[in-house]
Scaffold this motif. Structure first.
Motif, PDB file in Angstrom:
ATOM      1  N   ARG A 167       0.830  -1.207   0.000  1.00 19.81           N
ATOM      2  CA  ARG A 167       0.000   0.000   0.000  1.00 19.81           C
ATOM      3  C   ARG A 167       0.868   1.262   0.000  1.00 19.81           C
ATOM      4  O   ARG A 167       0.543   2.251  -0.672  1.00 19.81           O
ATOM      5  CB  ARG A 167      -0.937   0.007   1.218  1.00 19.81           C
ATOM      6  N   ALA A 168       1.969   1.224   0.760  1.00 25.92           N
ATOM      7  CA  ALA A 168       2.863   2.384   0.803  1.00 25.92           C
ATOM      8  C   ALA A 168       3.477   2.642  -0.570  1.00 25.92           C
ATOM      9  O   ALA A 168       3.570   3.803  -1.014  1.00 25.92           O
ATOM     10  CB  ALA A 168       3.961   2.157   1.841  1.00 25.92           C
ATOM     11  N   ILE A 169       3.889   1.587  -1.246  1.00 22.97           N
ATOM     12  CA  ILE A 169       4.471   1.743  -2.585  1.00 22.97           C
ATOM     13  C   ILE A 169       3.434   2.299  -3.552  1.00 22.97           C
ATOM     14  O   ILE A 169       3.720   3.202  -4.358  1.00 22.97           O
ATOM     15  CB  ILE A 169       5.033   0.401  -3.091  1.00 22.97           C
ATOM     16  N   ALA A 170       2.199   1.794  -3.452  1.00 23.96           N
ATOM     17  CA  ALA A 170       1.128   2.270  -4.331  1.00 23.96           C
ATOM     18  C   ALA A 170       0.771   3.724  -4.033  1.00 23.96           C
ATOM     19  O   ALA A 170       0.537   4.531  -4.949  1.00 23.96           O
ATOM     20  CB  ALA A 170      -0.106   1.378  -4.176  1.00 23.96           C
ATOM     21  N   TYR A 172       2.623   6.181  -2.427  1.00 20.68           N
ATOM     22  CA  TYR A 172       3.661   7.192  -2.631  1.00 20.68           C
ATOM     23  C   TYR A 172       4.303   7.125  -4.008  1.00 20.68           C
ATOM     24  O   TYR A 172       4.848   8.122  -4.482  1.00 20.68           O
ATOM     25  CB  TYR A 172       4.738   7.062  -1.548  1.00 20.68           C
ATOM     26  N   GLY A 173       4.264   5.968  -4.645  1.00 20.09           N
ATOM     27  CA  GLY A 173       4.839   5.830  -5.974  1.00 20.09           C
ATOM     28  C   GLY A 173       6.272   5.332  -5.955  1.00 20.09           C
ATOM     29  O   GLY A 173       7.073   5.768  -5.102  1.00 20.09           O
ATOM     30  N   ARG A 174       6.573   4.438  -6.850  1.00 19.35           N
ATOM     31  CA  ARG A 174       7.908   3.835  -6.922  1.00 19.35           C
ATOM     32  C   ARG A 174       9.002   4.885  -7.039  1.00 19.35           C
ATOM     33  O   ARG A 174      10.085   4.745  -6.445  1.00 19.35           O
ATOM     34  CB  ARG A 174       7.956   2.857  -8.114  1.00 19.35           C
ATOM     35  N   GLU A 175       8.739   5.962  -7.772  1.00 14.77           N
ATOM     36  CA  GLU A 175       9.776   6.964  -8.041  1.00 14.77           C
ATOM     37  C   GLU A 175      10.195   7.724  -6.783  1.00 14.77           C
ATOM     38  O   GLU A 175      11.275   8.326  -6.761  1.00 14.77           O
ATOM     39  CB  GLU A 175       9.299   7.941  -9.115  1.00 14.77           C
ATOM     40  N   ARG A 176       9.386   7.678  -5.731  1.00 16.17           N
ATOM     41  CA  ARG A 176       9.733   8.386  -4.493  1.00 16.17           C
ATOM     42  C   ARG A 176      10.405   7.472  -3.482  1.00 16.17           C
ATOM     43  O   ARG A 176      10.734   7.910  -2.378  1.00 16.17           O
ATOM     44  CB  ARG A 176       8.470   8.993  -3.857  1.00 16.17           C
ATOM     45  N   ILE A 177      10.627   6.212  -3.833  1.00 10.72           N
ATOM     46  CA  ILE A 177      11.171   5.239  -2.874  1.00 10.72           C
ATOM     47  C   ILE A 177      12.532   4.748  -3.365  1.00 10.72           C
ATOM     48  O   ILE A 177      12.614   3.861  -4.225  1.00 10.72           O
ATOM     49  CB  ILE A 177      10.190   4.063  -2.685  1.00 10.72           C
ATOM     50  N   PRO A 178      13.621   5.317  -2.848  1.00  6.72           N
ATOM     51  CA  PRO A 178      14.951   4.913  -3.309  1.00  6.72           C
ATOM     52  C   PRO A 178      15.399   3.568  -2.756  1.00  6.72           C
ATOM     53  O   PRO A 178      16.265   2.920  -3.331  1.00  6.72           O
ATOM     54  CB  PRO A 178      15.852   6.038  -2.806  1.00  6.72           C
ATOM     55  N   LEU A 179      14.808   3.159  -1.620  1.00  3.03           N
ATOM     56  CA  LEU A 179      15.165   1.882  -1.018  1.00  3.03           C
ATOM     57  C   LEU A 179      14.130   1.516   0.031  1.00  3.03           C
ATOM     58  O   LEU A 179      13.389   2.367   0.530  1.00  3.03           O
ATOM     59  CB  LEU A 179      16.564   1.928  -0.386  1.00  3.03           C
TER      60      LEU A 179
END
Length: 464
Positions: A167-170, A172-179
């Motif tokens: 849910r967090a990935i969905a 906030y979006g993949r592009e905002r998650i560096p790791l």
């Protein structure tokens, strides 16, 4: 009835005298230290359980290894001893030494994260959060709900809730998650382990979305021991094999070597690819030192290389975890509420349940730290609102943490089982007089740096 604990699997070769300061001396120490456990001097402490970071005893093999230290600025033999140990024990091809764990965090988050980024975790610890805040990014807790219920018995309360992570990935979006990062064991949640099954599940999610998975691996060997004890499919595996299997789930790790790797100073970043290794090196050189020493002397690299191999000794680890459990069993016999089941490196007393009449905004965990110090000259640390509360930038309201804990971190190979009995007796004595503790604390000074209040805060008691 508390079960008899196995005796220490070591004998004492050198002693460090300690004293018990009297009541007047303790009160003076609290005054000088502004009622903050970080402000006390070591000489004012009888049993120091502030942290298990860098406070353990090194083995005779580690002391011997110090003499092999090669102090060359670049390409020292001692670096290659560490590199070989990392490859043999953890399976990573690339290692970057740093002077301690928070330095590794500075390199990783300072290189890979930027303003507006989101870092999903199970739960980050204090310096980890502070480094993320420092680059104007935000950590997001994705730990299972059981982590916030101290009395609930769950074998792996450090586990990531995979649905929360998705849910967090969905959101906030993949592009905002560096790791993605998982802390093993989960210090903020009571030293609770993460299962190998869960690590593999999170690794699958990370790979699916193309996001690197990091482990905050300071207590990786303790975590592997809990997997051996509690995860049925791993019971017949060696501690070393389980540790390696855990490392195989990750693209990289940060590590404070002052915990499980059994040294008094040091940290490291380990990674699989040359691309990540090269991306991190400029910041290492800027803030730590050249790539092959990273702020450590050659002798420290040698001690760390030896400590990595010693941390998977099963007799040592069995006693290590049993000693912490022994303290927990003694406290439970006295009715003291703490996070269940017992963690790997510490007992986390539920300060909210211990002192329910003190509101969280009055910092009950830190009140408890004062009272336990007064009782037995024992130093632990509050890990509640003072450490983890943050101000909502939009509303200005204080967001309080779900847990209000007081931690007793057990130093490795340092204190005897009789010390644990003294600690338990002192805390039970405080618990018996808990209703008479009728004050809170207010902050008179704290540094204007998000996430670091509790280290330097000046606290003042006030009557409730």
């Amino acid at each position: 009835m508390v079960e008899r604990i196995m005796p220490e699997p070591f004998r004492i070769k050198m002693v460090e005298p300690v004293r018990v300061p009297d009541g007047a001396q303790r009160e003076k120490a609290l005054e000088i230290g502004h009622c903050n456990m970080f402000g006390l001097r070591s000489e004012d402490i009888y049993i120091d359980l502030l942290t298990d970071s860098g406070t353990g005893a090194m083995s005779k093999q580690q002391w011997a290894a110090l003499m092999r230290g090669d102090e060359a600025y670049a390409g020292a033999d001692s670096f290659f001893a560490l590199k070989n140990a990392v490859k043999d024990v953890l399976g990573f091809d690339y290692v970057i030494p740093t002077h301690q764990g928070r330095a590794a965090e500075n390199v990783v988050f300072g290189t890979l994260a930027k303003k507006g980024d989101i870092i999903p975790f199970n739960m980050p610890f204090d310096t980890t959060r502070a480094h993320i805040f420092n680059v104007e990014a935000e950590p997001v807790d994705c730990v299972i709900d059981e982590a916030f219920e101290p009395e609930v018995q769950h074998p792996f309360k450090g586990n990531v809730d995979v649905a929360k992570l998705e849910r967090a990935i969905a959101e906030y979006g993949r592009e905002r998650i560096p790791l993605i990062m998982i802390t093993v064991t989960n210090n903020s949640g009571g030293g609770q382990p993460v299962s190998l099954e869960n690590l593999r599940a999170v690794s699958g999610v990370a790979k699916k979305h193309g996001i690197p998975l990091f482990l905050d691996a300071a207590r990786m060997a303790e975590n592997a021991w809990f997997i051996k004890m509690r995860e049925e499919s791993c019971r017949n595996m060696s501690l070393a094999a389980i540790l390696r299997a855990c490392m195989d789930t990750a693209d990289a790790i940060t590590c404070s070597a002052k915990k499980d790797p059994l040294v008094n100073i040091g940290g490291m970043i380990c990674c699989r690819t040359e691309a990540l290794y090269q991306a991190l090196l400029p910041r290492v050189i800027l803030f730590e030192g050249f790539a092959t020493y990273g702020g450590l002397a050659g002798r420290d690299l040698e001690a760390l290389a030896q400590g990595l191999r010693e941390m998977t000794d099963e007799q040592y680890m069995a006693h290590r975890v049993a000693q912490v459990k022994y303290l927990g069993d003694l406290l439970e016999e006295g009715g003291v509420p703490f996070v269940k089941p017992t963690g790997g490196h510490a007992i986390f007393i539920d300060a909210a349940a211990f002192l329910p009449h003190i509101p969280q905004t009055a910092y009950p965990a830190d009140v408890l730290s004062i009272e336990i110090y007064r009782e037995g000259a024992i130093r632990g640390i509050g890990l509640g609102a003072l450490a983890f509360a943050i101000e909502d930038e939009k509303t200005g309201k204080l967001i309080l943490p779900k847990l209000e804990l007081y931690r007793l971190a057990i130093n490795r190979r340092t204190y005897t089982n009789s010390h644990m009995e003294y600690v338990a007796e002192s805390i039970v004595n405080v618990y018996k007089r808990r209703e008479k503790i009728r004050y809170g604390l207010k902050v008179e000074y704290a540094p204007p740096v998000k996430g670091l209040h509790h280290f330097l805060a000046h606290l003042k008691p006030y009557t409730l």
